[in-house]
Design an enzyme around this catalytic site. Structure first.
Site, PDB file in Angstrom:
ATOM      1  N   TRP A  74      -9.375   8.023   0.147  1.00  0.00           N
ATOM      2  CA  TRP A  74      -9.526   7.223   1.361  1.00  0.00           C
ATOM      3  C   TRP A  74     -10.834   6.450   1.329  1.00  0.00           C
ATOM      4  CZ3 TRP A  74      -5.726   5.813   4.131  1.00  0.00           C
ATOM      5  CH2 TRP A  74      -4.640   6.656   4.354  1.00  0.00           C
ATOM      6  N   ARG A  77       0.424  17.009  12.606  1.00  0.00           N
ATOM      7  CA  ARG A  77       1.240  16.206  11.686  1.00  0.00           C
ATOM      8  C   ARG A  77       1.539  16.871  10.331  1.00  0.00           C
ATOM      9  NH1 ARG A  77      -3.710  13.648  12.401  1.00  0.00           N
ATOM     10  NH2 ARG A  77      -5.125  13.717  10.615  1.00  0.00           N
ATOM     11  N   GLN A 109       4.081   7.444   1.910  1.00  0.00           N
ATOM     12  CA  GLN A 109       3.530   6.634   2.978  1.00  0.00           C
ATOM     13  C   GLN A 109       3.399   5.217   2.447  1.00  0.00           C
ATOM     14  OE1 GLN A 109       2.129   8.047   6.395  1.00  0.00           O
ATOM     15  NE2 GLN A 109       4.119   8.681   5.631  1.00  0.00           N
ATOM     16  N   ASN A 123       0.203   5.699   0.317  1.00  0.00           N
ATOM     17  CA  ASN A 123      -0.649   6.885   0.228  1.00  0.00           C
ATOM     18  C   ASN A 123       0.234   8.114   0.066  1.00  0.00           C
ATOM     19  OD1 ASN A 123      -0.899   5.816   3.237  1.00  0.00           O
ATOM     20  ND2 ASN A 123      -1.258   7.989   3.457  1.00  0.00           N
ATOM     21  N   ASP A 124      -0.028   9.190   0.764  1.00  0.00           N
ATOM     22  CA  ASP A 124       0.579  10.502   0.481  1.00  0.00           C
ATOM     23  C   ASP A 124       2.001  10.517  -0.088  1.00  0.00           C
ATOM     24  OD1 ASP A 124      -1.508  10.690   2.252  1.00  0.00           O
ATOM     25  OD2 ASP A 124      -0.467  11.949   3.682  1.00  0.00           O
ATOM     26  N   GLU A 127      -4.877  18.448   6.778  1.00  0.00           N
ATOM     27  CA  GLU A 127      -3.699  17.594   6.677  1.00  0.00           C
ATOM     28  C   GLU A 127      -2.764  18.151   5.589  1.00  0.00           C
ATOM     29  OE1 GLU A 127      -5.084  13.277   7.975  1.00  0.00           O
ATOM     30  OE2 GLU A 127      -5.756  13.692   5.951  1.00  0.00           O
ATOM     31  N   PHE A 181       4.671   9.066   9.799  1.00  0.00           N
ATOM     32  CA  PHE A 181       3.641   9.699   8.979  1.00  0.00           C
ATOM     33  C   PHE A 181       4.274  10.730   8.034  1.00  0.00           C
ATOM     34  CE2 PHE A 181      -0.746   9.009  11.206  1.00  0.00           C
ATOM     35  CZ  PHE A 181      -0.557   7.644  11.165  1.00  0.00           C
ATOM     36  N   TRP A 221       0.824  -1.210   0.000  1.00  0.00           N
ATOM     37  CA  TRP A 221       0.000   0.000   0.000  1.00  0.00           C
ATOM     38  C   TRP A 221       0.859   1.261   0.000  1.00  0.00           C
ATOM     39  CZ3 TRP A 221      -5.089   1.863   0.592  1.00  0.00           C
ATOM     40  CH2 TRP A 221      -5.200   3.140   1.159  1.00  0.00           C
TER      41      TRP A 221
HETATM   42  C1  FRU Z   1      -3.190  12.029   4.818  1.00  0.00           C
HETATM   43  C2  FRU Z   1      -2.695  11.383   6.082  1.00  0.00           C
HETATM   44  C3  FRU Z   1      -1.697  12.269   6.789  1.00  0.00           C
HETATM   45  C4  FRU Z   1      -0.894  11.284   7.588  1.00  0.00           C
HETATM   46  C5  FRU Z   1      -0.844  10.100   6.668  1.00  0.00           C
HETATM   47  C6  FRU Z   1      -0.848   8.778   7.351  1.00  0.00           C
HETATM   48  O1  FRU Z   1      -3.624  11.162   3.847  1.00  0.00           O
HETATM   49  O2  FRU Z   1      -3.777  11.060   6.925  1.00  0.00           O
HETATM   50  O3  FRU Z   1      -2.262  13.299   7.557  1.00  0.00           O
HETATM   51  O4  FRU Z   1       0.380  11.781   7.892  1.00  0.00           O
HETATM   52  O5  FRU Z   1      -1.972  10.188   5.823  1.00  0.00           O
HETATM   53  O6  FRU Z   1      -0.570   7.745   6.475  1.00  0.00           O
END
Ligand code: FRU
Length: 495
Positions: free
Chosen positions: A310, A172, A61, A44-45, A227, A104, A42
């Site tokens: 998400w 964060r 991520q 993400n960001d 975020e 994160f 997986w």
């Molecule tokens: C945004 C988020 C960030 C966090 C990360 C965790 O998509 O929620 O705020 O740092 O993903 O994976």
């Protein structure tokens, strides 16, 4: 094993070995060809998007062990031209007592030949009474472009430095930059009223950081928690990018739950005050979140985002990888609006160019040599005498994904209801476009499972994914009425 480094923790080495081994079982043909995608597991960001040693690095991520979100590592890739990516070993793992629940999101800068990463360390400790103590702190790791060492003095910013009336759990995604002799970072936080705020911190040495100001606050107007902030000057304006959660829908805007927004205004550097004039939607599609920017060698401001959402993750269950990044986009500001265009380096990969001019469409039609799943295609539509013009992509006898221009309502819609996803989730988005008397210019960047629709030279963008089987390569056009179109299509071929 080439990626095992003695000084690294077991957790990091394990992730590196796992990544290297399991990537071998993923067919390259299954992956997008010019969009960065999860090596395995997986992602993400985007994180740490930065220039380093003459190349551009992107971290993300990353949970290599599953196609679902889990304890966050930082995966790592680099590129010379934003189109062709090279995989590097996992950069960070959750292996310190201050980041055991995850490393994160964060950012990076180049400093005196070193690569400085700033990220959020997360802990979740179960207390004696069974309650959870969740804390997010900001941490630093310094490295050489492959291996990174976390500072002894981590975390460098803790929840003790939050302004009064801040929620202690949501803190964060630091975005760091250097201005003259000082370092600055904007960090996402949550006010006690539940809504987002962006905090500005300052440091002289990366170790000690002081809170300087609250740069902006949602006051529950632009969603709740903010975020992944970014903050930069562009074409004379100051732009803050945020990814707000729980935004209330306004007309056709903000339907994803998690959204991307730019705040535009003026930053008074002396007094650390951001005076916001306006804000706007960054992307109207189903799949775009948490974008981050860098300044390229030649001064261009380049943005990249996570091309998934998400809420509506539709990646097929048998894939061993989950998540892609958008095409890097060049940003400019025009008349107070953020303009986005695909990175120009894509032109270096053009093959099989086909052009058509003044084609009249009054029913359903296909055009010779217009097909495929990896392309950059521009279409100018004159739809004055046409109610609806539809571009059907990723099409075979069973499936199709639709982009429709309604010239009467000045509306563009994207629809993946028939793109082979079994079971409904959110499949359609619409956006209002500027009235140009029935004319519109669309540029479609298509890479196997995604389409990024750039409207009227980047005035608006709509990014969405669809996972139709790869042999669905037909493209056709449909007009209700009479439309005239010009087309320029290029296949994108990476060698
Ligand atoms: C945004 C988020 C960030 C966090 C990360 C965790 O998509 O929620 O705020 O740092 O993903 O994976």
């Amino acid at each position: 094993m080439s990626n095992i480094i003695k000084g690294n923790s077991e957790i990091l080495n394990k992730a590196r070995v796992f990544e290297e081994e399991s990537m071998k079982n993923i067919q390259v043909e299954q992956k997008p060809s010019f969009h960065l995608s999860a090596p395995v597991g997986w992602i993400n960001d985007p994180n740490g998007f930065s220039k380093f040693s003459g190349e551009y690095h992107l971290f993300y991520q990353y949970h290599p062990y599953d196609t679902k979100w889990g304890p966050m590592h930082w995966g790592h890739s680099k590129t010379k031209d934003f189109i062709k990516w090279e995989q590097l070993p996992v950069a960070l793992a959750p292996d310190k007592e201050y980041d055991l629940e995850g490393c994160f999101s964060g950012s990076a800068i180049e400093l005196e030949g070193k690569h400085v990463l700033m990220y959020t360390g997360v802990i979740d400790k179960i207390q004696e009474d069974g309650s959870h103590l969740i804390r997010q702190t900001q941490c630093i790791a310094i490295g050489d472009g492959i291996d990174y060492e976390k500072l002894e003095c981590n975390p460098v910013i803790t929840s003790y430095s939050l302004p009064e009336d801040s929620n202690l759990e949501d803190f964060r995604d630091p975005k760091i930059w250097k201005d003259k002799d000082d370092f600055y970072a904007v960090v996402g936080s949550r006010h006690a009223d539940g809504s987002g705020q962006i905090l500005l911190y300052k440091s002289q040495d990366l170790h000690g950081w002081n809170l300087v100001n609250v740069l902006d606050r949602s006051e529950n107007k632009i969603g709740r928690m903010w975020e992944c902030p970014d903050f930069f000057k562009l074409d004379g304006s100051d732009i803050m990018i945020i990814s707000p959660q729980e935004v209330k829908a306004e007309g056709l805007k903000f339907h994803n739950g998690h959204n991307t927004v730019y705040l535009i205004g003026e930053y008074d550097k002396e007094n650390y005050k951001f005076n916001r004039y306006d804000y706007g939607v960054i992307d109207y599609g189903l799949d775009f979140y948490a974008p981050q920017t860098l300044e390229a060698e030649d001064g261009r401001r380049i943005m990249i985002g996570w091309m998934q959402s998400w809420e509506n993750n539709i990646v097929p269950g048998d894939f061993k990888w989950c998540g892609m990044m958008s095409i890097p986009r060049e940003l400019t500001v025009k008349d107070g609006h953020l303009i986005q265009n695909p990175i120009r380096e894509i032109k270096n990969y053009y093959k099989n160019t086909v052009k058509y001019e003044n084609i009249s469409v009054n029913n359903s039609m296909e055009l010779p040599n217009i097909s495929g799943r990896e392309l950059d295609m521009s279409i100018e539509i004159n739809g004055e005498n046409c109610e609806e013009f539809t571009i059907n992509i990723a099409k075979n006898e069973e499936y199709v994904t639709l982009i429709t221009f309604d010239s009467r309502k000045n509306l563009i819609s994207f629809d993946r209801s028939y793109s082979a996803k079994l079971g409904d989730s959110l499949h359609k988005r619409e956006m209002n476009v500027r009235n140009k008397n029935g004319n519109i210019k669309l540029r479609l960047i298509i890479d196997k499972y995604s389409i990024e629709i750039f409207v009227n030279d980047g005035e608006q963008v709509m990014t969405s994914t669809y996972y139709t089987m790869l042999d669905a390569t037909d493209i056709s056009f449909n007009a209700k009425g009479n439309a005239t179109i010009n087309i320029e299509k290029h296949d994108i071929v990476l060698t």
